[in-house]
Design an enzyme around this catalytic site. Sequence first.
Site, PDB file in Angstrom:
ATOM      1  N   LYS A  38      59.153  55.537  51.821  1.00  0.00           N
ATOM      2  CA  LYS A  38      59.084  55.260  50.377  1.00  0.00           C
ATOM      3  C   LYS A  38      59.499  56.455  49.546  1.00  0.00           C
ATOM      4  O   LYS A  38      60.110  56.301  48.484  1.00  0.00           O
ATOM      5  CB  LYS A  38      57.666  54.811  50.022  1.00  0.00           C
TER       6      LYS A  38
ATOM      7  N   ARG B 185      64.273  44.957  56.812  1.00  0.00           N
ATOM      8  CA  ARG B 185      64.118  43.906  57.839  1.00  0.00           C
ATOM      9  C   ARG B 185      64.167  42.542  57.169  1.00  0.00           C
ATOM     10  O   ARG B 185      64.243  42.453  55.941  1.00  0.00           O
ATOM     11  CB  ARG B 185      62.768  44.061  58.527  1.00  0.00           C
TER      12      ARG B 185
ATOM     13  N   HIS C  21      47.380  43.493  47.766  1.00  0.00           N
ATOM     14  CA  HIS C  21      48.775  43.853  48.040  1.00  0.00           C
ATOM     15  C   HIS C  21      49.392  43.052  49.181  1.00  0.00           C
ATOM     16  O   HIS C  21      50.455  43.400  49.676  1.00  0.00           O
ATOM     17  CB  HIS C  21      48.906  45.359  48.319  1.00  0.00           C
TER      18      HIS C  21
ATOM     19  N   GLU D 136      52.327  57.507  42.158  1.00  0.00           N
ATOM     20  CA  GLU D 136      53.146  56.916  41.097  1.00  0.00           C
ATOM     21  C   GLU D 136      52.252  56.296  40.032  1.00  0.00           C
ATOM     22  O   GLU D 136      51.073  56.014  40.259  1.00  0.00           O
ATOM     23  CB  GLU D 136      54.133  55.885  41.665  1.00  0.00           C
TER      24      GLU D 136
END
Lengths: 139, 515
Positions: free
Chosen positions: B118, B299, B237, B202
């Site tokens: 990430k 993927r 999530h 973030e």
Amino acid sequence: MSDSQNATAGLQIEVDGKLHRLDLSRSATGEGWLGRLDGNPVEVDARLTQPGVLSLIVQGNSYRCVLDEGPVETAIHTGGQRLLITIDDPRSLTAQRRKQGASGGSRSSKLPCREGSFGCWFKLAMRSPHTRALSSSKP
Amino acid sequence: MRTIRKILIANRGEIALRIIRACRELEIESVAVYSDADRGAPHVLAANEAYRLGPAPSVDSYLRGDLVLKIAAESGADALHPGYGFLSENAGFAEACESADIKFIGPTASAMRALGSKTRARQAADAVGMPRVPGSTTGLASLDEALLVAAEIGYPVMLKAAAGGGGKGMRAVLGSGEMESAYHGARSEAERAFGSSEVYLEKLVQQPRHIEIQVLADEDGNCIHLGERDCSVQRRHQKVIEEAPSPVVSEELRQRMGAAAVRLAKSAGYTNAGTVEFLLESGANGSPGNFYFLEMNTRLQVEHPVTELITGLDLVHLQIAIANGEPLPFAQEEVSLRGHAIECRIYAEDHENGFLPSPGKITRLLQPAGPGIREDSGVYEGWTVPLDYDPMLSKLIAYAPTRALAIARLRRALEEYAIGGIRTKLGLFRRILEDPDFRDGRLDTGYLDRLLRESSARAATPSAVESRPANDQIAALAAGLFRKLGSSNQNGAETFTTPARSAWKQAARIEGLRS
């Protein structure tokens, strides 16, 4: 048709925590079922279409009811809902013992043995109406 | 151009079956691998060849890249499809496949390294001028650095594992006082889940939509996008419902997000199928606001069927064609979206009891069918859902010309669907599909948590008076009748097994009468 199927059932059925009283017997023609649900008369056409799947027609409305028996609970799927079920049959010994609230102490029971199978004897310990323990002894 | 003749599928469950089906359609031999828990699994039954990997735990079976490669070589497989999860985003494994001259059906190891991490993906996003959520682009070296970055961008913030996915190693931090425990918690969870404790930080975007863009890139440098999927219905999530197209994304926004995703993929020399995830802010009057790059999944995604249904394409066929060295058979302007598709992930979970996994034997399975319904399943009646893996049973997908009709079809299919013996989330999906906010497309990533909180209050609200008997009355009737008629099921449930059927109970009763 067996006697047990002709007999009127008096059942207390809990559906998702809501108690229902059901009395049901075969209709005179043997085609359907007549009875009272929570005191209201009810007429049902019922067909077991495949194992665990019941087709019900009630007042012209059609329902598919799927029996879901798991190790810890029993449910019925109908109308897109999964509803938990418990049945109390006042005639059953379990229900009678539950009513009496007696543990009954330890009780021995001869278990069924089919011809050619192991000759088995088990002690069925009835600790409470809800809790049973099995212990084996020599044949 | 190479010609793939035999593919080893390094996965299990519905995705393994999905890939095996594609192999059969393309007349390619398929090789399944399985753990001891999966000897009787559908993917083993469906493949041309099947080989044992090892004991049930993933680390001893599906994550054993060395064993998988050994089986691939010994079986003569010339390509390997990793599916999703397990080894699918493991750059080292992709590299090992390349070294063993077995074509990895996915991106190259270098592209995976560039975009799979990430933090590196955030750097790549900066390099191509793609908007991303404000925050760090490298792993945090210390708690002090975390506090410093958070102070710069302003609270609330989100700590995330650089190698993360599936909500693991993530912590929302609302103020500086929460940072220390969140920092250490996220690091240790990331270490346990991914073998890397690297975390970054973030800005926490409040109530965004989760929008992702499907990209496809061939080995000749052509890269296109296939529109978006809206995956805003999530819990912790984890995606729960996905749909395509998004109810709020306009054609103009789709092309802007798609172009940004293609730019990013091209910058890393990406090949094969991939997904670029974005957060979409809610603007004034509920209209879409700014979008920010979130991460890239290198993927095939679980939710790829909704894209297949609205584009009319088979993504696994295309993946294999790209791995064969074939150019993309169409250009961007030839991609057209038609209709609407919605997917439910059916899990063996008890949503009424904290979403606890509910493994066990499936004693009854009635699957839906009919117009516009697709089910990608990995189970059958009599199959025992193992505790060792993700408990997803199947994906139920509805397709229709409009979103409203897709919802109607999905509701109808859910009514037809019955899974017995284990708990599933079928009831939760019914509740979601009846919810006015869902039906109107008023969704964000916090939607499901709000619905679950409100559900008990809603359940208490009396429903409209109906002329038909209520479901609980019908269930009571059915229960009585099952007892009278027998169910032909001898699972031993006290309530339904008639005395004549249960010799055990009969014997106990006889003893009871004698005593």
